[in-house]
Structure formats: C-alpha cells, structure tokens
Design an enzyme around this catalytic site. Structure first.
Site, short mmCIF file in Angstrom:
data_model
loop_
_atom_site.label_atom_id
_atom_site.label_comp_id
_atom_site.label_asym_id
_atom_site.label_seq_id
_atom_site.Cartn_x
_atom_site.Cartn_y
_atom_site.Cartn_z
N ASP A 42 0.82 -1.21 0.00
CA ASP A 42 0.00 0.00 0.00
C ASP A 42 0.86 1.26 0.00
OD1 ASP A 42 0.80 -0.61 2.71
OD2 ASP A 42 -0.67 0.87 3.41
N GLU A 55 0.10 -1.30 5.64
CA GLU A 55 1.16 -0.92 6.57
C GLU A 55 1.09 0.57 6.90
OE1 GLU A 55 5.32 0.51 7.64
OE2 GLU A 55 3.95 1.14 6.05
#
Length: 417
Positions: free
Chosen positions: A87, A182
């Site tokens: 991400d 994350e």
C-alpha cells in the site's frame, strides 16, 4: 564469492510498472485490506512469481501475498523471509502515478512537469549529493511516487527472479511476504506467521543506501473526548462550555519547543495531534505518542493527561475521557536477543560494496510488530526518499544495490549455518 549482476533496466521497469497501480490504503475502512484495489497489485505479483517457477505463490482473502523459494543446499539453514508492503500512504494521491526518469543527475533542480511548483533541490534533499551521475525516478508532480514501499516490493521481486534463474547460488528456504495496510498501522494484523513458516525476517522498507535499522519508536495512540455543555448561542451566557473551544485550549497548551513533532529529532519523542472533530456538545482529537524509551513514552501520556486536567479546571461543568492504546514497540528489545540477524545483514551490505549504516527509525515498520509476534525483523534500505509526498524519489542505482544485498543475505545465512 560469486559476482552478482543485477539488471538495472529490469528492476527500474518493474518498479515503474508497480507504481502505476493505485494501492492507497484507507484508515477509515474497517476491512482488510482497507481498500480492495490493493489486491490488484497482489494479483500481478502472484502471476509474476508463478511465471518464474515459485509454484506456491498465492494471494489470500486479506490481501497478503505468500511465496516460497526452495533451498538449494543440503545444510540446515534458518528459514528467512523478505517482506515489503504494497500500500501507499493516504497523505498524498497515489492515483494515475506517472513515473519519470531523470538520467545522469548532475545536481540541478528537478522541476516536475505537471506542477512546476514541485521542485527537488539539492539544498533541501541532502541525499541527492550522493546521486551525481545516477538516474533518479520521480512522479510528475501531481501524486506521490510510491517508492514507499513499491521500491521494496520491486527489489524483492527482482532478487527472487535472480535466485530462481541462478540455482547454483547456495541458500536455504526463503519466504516472501507482501502485506497490505502498513501505512495505516495494520500491515500484519491478518498475517499468518504459522503458514509463513519463517524464523527470521527483513523488511525491505528503509531509506538511504547502505542503511540497516534495528530500532524504531515505541508507539501509542491516544483519543481524547471532551463532553461540553451546549446551549442556544443566543442565550449561552453563563451556560455554554463549548467542547470545541475546550479542545482548542488543550491543543494550544501542548509544548511548542519540545515534545512536538516539529521541534524534535534523533532520539527525542513527541505528542502529536493528528485529527480533530466535534460540536459544541462533544469534540474529540486523536494523538500519536512516540519515543524510543518505553518509560518516556508512558510519561508522554501522563503529560498529555495533566495538560487536559489543567485546562478542564476552567470548565467545571464539562468532562473528558482520555484513552491510550499501545500501537507498537521498539523492535530493538527483540532484535538484541538475536545478534546474528544484524550481523548477517551487515555482512551482506559489505558484500554489496556498501558502507553499512546502522540507524534508528523515527517511525515504525511491519518489522516492529512482526518482531513482537515472534518473527525478529530489522529493516533494510530501498533507496527511496521524501516518502508520503509529491517530492518522493528513488535512484535506480540504489535499487540495484538493494537487490544485491538481498541476494547476498541469502548466501550469508547459508554459509554461516
């Protein structure tokens, strides 16, 4: 020692392919992954892993990619894992990223074409002084680049490809883990470490060339809710105690020359407000508390509460609740028990021709939580810089060195087993 030749064109093209896939995470979403589009990159990674012969590569329902590179040695070698997150940060758009390569950088200002106000200057990006002659990748000025952490993803993928194409390189079983979310602090919430089956790991999620990080902040999150007294504003005299104004007084009371993100560096911790909302009747704010020392971190929470109590003395009809929750802890507590992890990482950096830089992170990684979940996990550089904003950049040559380091790490663990 076998010479390692990494194809710079391959790793850069791989990286630029990945950054064009929007994988921005969303802290307001309750799902895992927080955004379904993160799986779009996961599916591509699985396809590429299968194509190079890693037959167990798969994407699970939570958006995690797992894969295994089989051992090429008869020695009993600890199973190691290389991990990166897919991400990108919610702080800046990751949609329609247009990567640009600035060839043979010579110290000039890099003006990004889609917004001429976004300029990378040598005076503002100190690591650029080490990039003379290198090839710099940026976005076009409208988005972040996504080097955090698609540089790490590309480097692990390139290293996996190299190891699969060169079975004469001796190494133990290697696990690959790509995680979602994350950037919003949920990167390993649904990670299945039993299925992963690794003993030690390395996140490839750092910054400067040659750096390896064994220490992070310890982190808590705080939520402050102010319950004020609402009244019609035309008749509020002597009655209203606005929760919004009370909360503003609390924020204003925070130290400005210490304990703030704006005034601290190196090993100094802070109390940082990250969000506010509310009405006259009720208002709330969220904070992040950070320090490398757990006792000091606890003290920061106590400092915040004492400030709130002092402000509330002026508002006798109002009340508050302050909730502090643990987010992650300094991974050095765990890593110091397994010195071979850092020792092998430092040796791999040296074999890649680098001067190892052992650093602390003023932040956290998936490795912070993985370490406390039973998978000790320091952090290795990717070459990316200026994360989370439109000035984000990475040098192709630094990415190549990260790939070399990963391959050398696999060899070092085998040799020292």
């Amino acid at each position: 020692m076998q010479e390692i030749r990494i194809n710079a064109v391959s790793v850069s093209e791989r990286f630029m392919k990945y950054v064009k896939i929007d994988t921005q995470s969303d802290a307001s979403s309750p799902t895992t992954p927080s955004t379904a589009k993160q799986k779009n990159l996961g599916k591509i990674l699985v396809e590429e892993l299968l194509e190079i012969g890693i037959n167990d590569a798969h994407l699970d329902e939570h958006g995690y990619v797992y894969a295994t590179i089989s051992a090429t040695t008869d020695k009993k070698v600890p199973v190691i894992c290389f991990c990166s997150h897919m991400d990108t940060s919610p702080d800046s758009s990751g949609e329609n990223v247009k990567p640009i390569v600035h060839r043979n950088y010579q110290g000039e200002d890099l003006v990004l074409p889609d917004d001429n106000n976004i300029v990378l200057r040598l005076s503002e990006h100190r690591d650029l002084k080490n990039q003379i002659g290198n090839d710099i990748i940026t976005a076009s000025g409208l988005t972040l680049l996504g080097a955090d952490n698609k540089a790490g993803v590309a480097e692990i993928m390139e290293a996996a490809t190299y190891l699969m194409q060169n079975p004469q390189i001796k190494h133990g079983t290697i696990k690959i883990l790509f995680t979602p979310d994350e950037e919003i602090g949920r990167g390993v919430d649904k990670a299945n470490l039993k299925k992963l089956g690794a003993e030690f790991a390395y996140t490839i999620d750092g910054e400067t060339l040659g750096s390896i990080e064994d220490e992070t902040f310890s982190a808590d999150g705080a939520k402050l809710v102010i319950n004020g007294v609402s009244a019609h504003p035309g008749f509020a005299k002597g009655k209203m105690e606005s929760a919004i104004k009370i909360l503003a007084d609390v924020i204003s009371a925070l130290p400005k020359d210490r304990l703030s993100a704006e005034s601290t560096s190196q090993k100094e911790g802070f109390i940082h407000p990250v969000g506010m909302s509310g009405t006259a009747e009720q208002a709330e704010a969220s904070f992040i508390l950070r320090d490398f020392d757990n006792d000091l971190l606890k003290a920061h929470g106590e400092t915040l509460e004492s400030l709130v109590k002092e402000v509330m003395k002026v508002y006798p009809k109002s009340s508050y609740t302050l909730t502090i929750k643990e987010q992650y802890r300094n991974m050095k507590e765990v890593l110091d028990k397994y010195p071979q992890i850092m020792a092998n990482g430092i040796e791999a950096l040296k074999r890649a021709g680098l001067n190892p830089i052992t650093r602390s992170i003023r932040g956290g990684t998936d490795g912070s939580r993985l370490s406390f979940m039973g998978l000790p996990c320091p952090n290795i550089f990717t070459g990316g810089h200026a994360f989370h904003g439109k000035q984000e950049w990475v040098a192709i040559q630094d990415m190549v060195k990260s790939v070399e380091t990963i391959v050398h790490l696999a060899q070092v663990w085998e040799e020292r087993a």
